[in-house]
Motif scaffolding. Structure first.
Motif, PDB file in Angstrom:
ATOM      1  N   GLU A 178      -2.898   0.895  -6.753  1.00 56.66           N
ATOM      2  CA  GLU A 178      -4.142   1.483  -5.933  1.00 56.66           C
ATOM      3  C   GLU A 178      -4.772   2.649  -6.918  1.00 56.66           C
ATOM      4  O   GLU A 178      -5.947   2.537  -7.167  1.00 56.66           O
ATOM      5  CB  GLU A 178      -3.753   2.162  -4.687  1.00 56.66           C
ATOM      6  CG  GLU A 178      -3.277   1.314  -3.702  1.00 56.66           C
ATOM      7  CD  GLU A 178      -2.534   1.821  -2.416  1.00 56.66           C
ATOM      8  OE1 GLU A 178      -2.847   1.416  -1.517  1.00 56.66           O
ATOM      9  OE2 GLU A 178      -1.853   2.881  -2.447  1.00 56.66           O
ATOM     10  N   TRP A 179      -4.030   3.468  -7.532  1.00 55.84           N
ATOM     11  CA  TRP A 179      -4.649   4.295  -8.715  1.00 55.84           C
ATOM     12  C   TRP A 179      -5.291   3.435  -9.736  1.00 55.84           C
ATOM     13  O   TRP A 179      -6.620   3.756  -9.959  1.00 55.84           O
ATOM     14  CB  TRP A 179      -3.582   4.925  -9.433  1.00 55.84           C
ATOM     15  CG  TRP A 179      -2.994   6.162  -8.718  1.00 55.84           C
ATOM     16  CD1 TRP A 179      -1.922   6.466  -8.035  1.00 55.84           C
ATOM     17  CD2 TRP A 179      -3.757   7.316  -8.400  1.00 55.84           C
ATOM     18  NE1 TRP A 179      -1.667   7.602  -7.493  1.00 55.84           N
ATOM     19  CE2 TRP A 179      -2.830   8.314  -7.887  1.00 55.84           C
ATOM     20  CE3 TRP A 179      -5.017   7.996  -8.741  1.00 55.84           C
ATOM     21  CZ2 TRP A 179      -3.209   9.550  -7.313  1.00 55.84           C
ATOM     22  CZ3 TRP A 179      -5.400   9.218  -8.455  1.00 55.84           C
ATOM     23  CH2 TRP A 179      -4.454  10.033  -7.784  1.00 55.84           C
ATOM     24  N   THR A 219       0.872  -1.063  -0.115  1.00 57.08           N
ATOM     25  CA  THR A 219       0.022  -0.078   0.089  1.00 57.08           C
ATOM     26  C   THR A 219       0.744   1.286   0.288  1.00 57.08           C
ATOM     27  O   THR A 219       1.888   1.160   0.764  1.00 57.08           O
ATOM     28  CB  THR A 219      -0.909   0.071   1.376  1.00 57.08           C
ATOM     29  OG1 THR A 219      -0.231   0.051   2.270  1.00 57.08           O
ATOM     30  CG2 THR A 219      -1.895  -1.176   1.229  1.00 57.08           C
ATOM     31  N   GLY A 220       0.362   2.351  -0.370  1.00 55.19           N
ATOM     32  CA  GLY A 220       1.046   3.564  -0.528  1.00 55.19           C
ATOM     33  C   GLY A 220       1.213   4.192   0.839  1.00 55.19           C
ATOM     34  O   GLY A 220       0.410   3.856   1.885  1.00 55.19           O
ATOM     35  N   GLY A 247       0.606   8.458  -0.418  1.00 55.28           N
ATOM     36  CA  GLY A 247      -0.246   8.456  -1.343  1.00 55.28           C
ATOM     37  C   GLY A 247      -0.305   6.968  -1.966  1.00 55.28           C
ATOM     38  O   GLY A 247       0.102   6.368  -1.764  1.00 55.28           O
ATOM     39  N   PRO A 248      -1.454   7.095  -3.194  1.00 54.05           N
ATOM     40  CA  PRO A 248      -1.542   5.821  -3.820  1.00 54.05           C
ATOM     41  C   PRO A 248      -0.489   5.093  -4.627  1.00 54.05           C
ATOM     42  O   PRO A 248       0.404   5.785  -5.169  1.00 54.05           O
ATOM     43  CB  PRO A 248      -2.864   6.060  -4.485  1.00 54.05           C
ATOM     44  CG  PRO A 248      -3.392   7.402  -4.202  1.00 54.05           C
ATOM     45  CD  PRO A 248      -2.313   7.928  -3.768  1.00 54.05           C
ATOM     46  N   THR A 249      -0.247   3.965  -4.549  1.00 60.62           N
ATOM     47  CA  THR A 249       0.437   3.368  -5.428  1.00 60.62           C
ATOM     48  C   THR A 249      -0.106   3.056  -7.045  1.00 60.62           C
ATOM     49  O   THR A 249      -1.214   3.502  -7.145  1.00 60.62           O
ATOM     50  CB  THR A 249       0.949   1.862  -4.984  1.00 60.62           C
ATOM     51  OG1 THR A 249      -0.194   1.126  -5.174  1.00 60.62           O
ATOM     52  CG2 THR A 249       1.736   1.849  -3.450  1.00 60.62           C
ATOM     53  N   LYS A 250       0.786   2.770  -7.862  1.00 60.75           N
ATOM     54  CA  LYS A 250       0.348   2.894  -9.331  1.00 60.75           C
ATOM     55  C   LYS A 250      -1.011   1.860  -9.258  1.00 60.75           C
ATOM     56  O   LYS A 250      -2.041   2.054  -9.765  1.00 60.75           O
ATOM     57  CB  LYS A 250       1.225   2.308 -10.047  1.00 60.75           C
ATOM     58  CG  LYS A 250       0.829   2.023 -11.514  1.00 60.75           C
ATOM     59  CD  LYS A 250       2.058   1.726 -12.321  1.00 60.75           C
ATOM     60  CE  LYS A 250       1.750   1.486 -13.954  1.00 60.75           C
ATOM     61  NZ  LYS A 250       2.900   1.023 -14.858  1.00 60.75           N
ATOM     62  N   PHE A 300      -8.664   2.487  -8.521  1.00 62.59           N
ATOM     63  CA  PHE A 300      -9.713   3.639  -8.604  1.00 62.59           C
ATOM     64  C   PHE A 300     -10.222   3.828  -9.826  1.00 62.59           C
ATOM     65  O   PHE A 300     -11.064   4.884 -10.143  1.00 62.59           O
ATOM     66  CB  PHE A 300      -9.061   5.025  -8.043  1.00 62.59           C
ATOM     67  CG  PHE A 300      -8.339   4.879  -6.367  1.00 62.59           C
ATOM     68  CD1 PHE A 300      -9.009   4.210  -5.685  1.00 62.59           C
ATOM     69  CD2 PHE A 300      -7.239   5.530  -6.204  1.00 62.59           C
ATOM     70  CE1 PHE A 300      -8.513   4.055  -4.277  1.00 62.59           C
ATOM     71  CE2 PHE A 300      -6.715   5.814  -5.107  1.00 62.59           C
ATOM     72  CZ  PHE A 300      -7.502   4.896  -3.975  1.00 62.59           C
ATOM     73  N   ALA A 342      -2.231   6.258 -12.816  1.00 61.50           N
ATOM     74  CA  ALA A 342      -1.329   7.012 -11.869  1.00 61.50           C
ATOM     75  C   ALA A 342      -0.905   8.385 -12.598  1.00 61.50           C
ATOM     76  O   ALA A 342      -0.385   8.352 -13.833  1.00 61.50           O
ATOM     77  CB  ALA A 342       0.082   6.173 -11.604  1.00 61.50           C
TER      78      ALA A 342
END
Length: 167
Positions: free
Chosen positions: A156-157, A147-148, A151-154, A160, A164
């Motif tokens: 996690e982006w 996990t980031g 901020g979000p990891t690639k 969403f 990224a």
């Protein structure tokens, strides 16, 4: 930045150590052998280095339980993660019970430098954050998902439904 209150350090360290713990919990035994380049620290060495060993804080007079000294990191990612979890709790309790807002203003020699205890805590935490960044690079090279932190990891982006941002 120098910590002026015990509580401000504890709040920062609790938040930062939770982020570090999430990364350490994502390690595998196999990943511990990952090197950034031949002859440099492995992921296991770096992860083990993140477990507080007391050296900087010991020089400032703070006493807390640390794992037994080892030249080589454990071969078990779980042992590293458990050691970090235990030691961070011990460190927080030591700061809470051994130091006060006033003792943060006291000066001790740390690495031959006159540092106030509040500065030592700040440098200690920045040292961890610095190495945590290195840890994420090696984790990426080892193919681990994590996990980031800020901020979000690639991945996690992507979850969403977004790309990224380009840097």
């Amino acid at each position: 930045m120098m910590y002026l209150t015990v509580q401000s350090f504890i709040e920062d360290y609790e938040n930062e150590s939770m982020a570090t713990q999430r990364l350490l919990d994502a390690l595998t035994d196999e990943s511990l052998r990952q090197e950034v380049a031949l002859g440099y620290r492995t992921l296991g060495h770096l992860a083990w280095h993140l477990v507080p060993n007391g050296s900087m804080l010991d020089q400032a007079g703070l006493r807390f339980e640390v794992p037994a000294a080892r030249n080589e990191p454990p071969a078990s990612a779980d042992i590293i993660a458990q050691s970090y979890r235990f030691t961070t709790r011990s460190l927080i309790e030591a700061v809470r019970t051994q130091w006060t807002d006033e003792t943060l203003q006291e000066t001790n020699r740390v690495y031959e430098n006159p540092w106030k205890n509040g500065l030592t805590l700040s440098i200690f935490l920045r040292h961890e954050i610095h190495h945590r960044g290195q840890l994420t690079v090696l984790m990426r090279q080892a193919g681990l998902q994590f996990t980031g932190v800020y901020g979000p990891t690639k991945e996690e982006w992507a979850a969403f439904g977004m790309a990224a941002p380009a840097i």
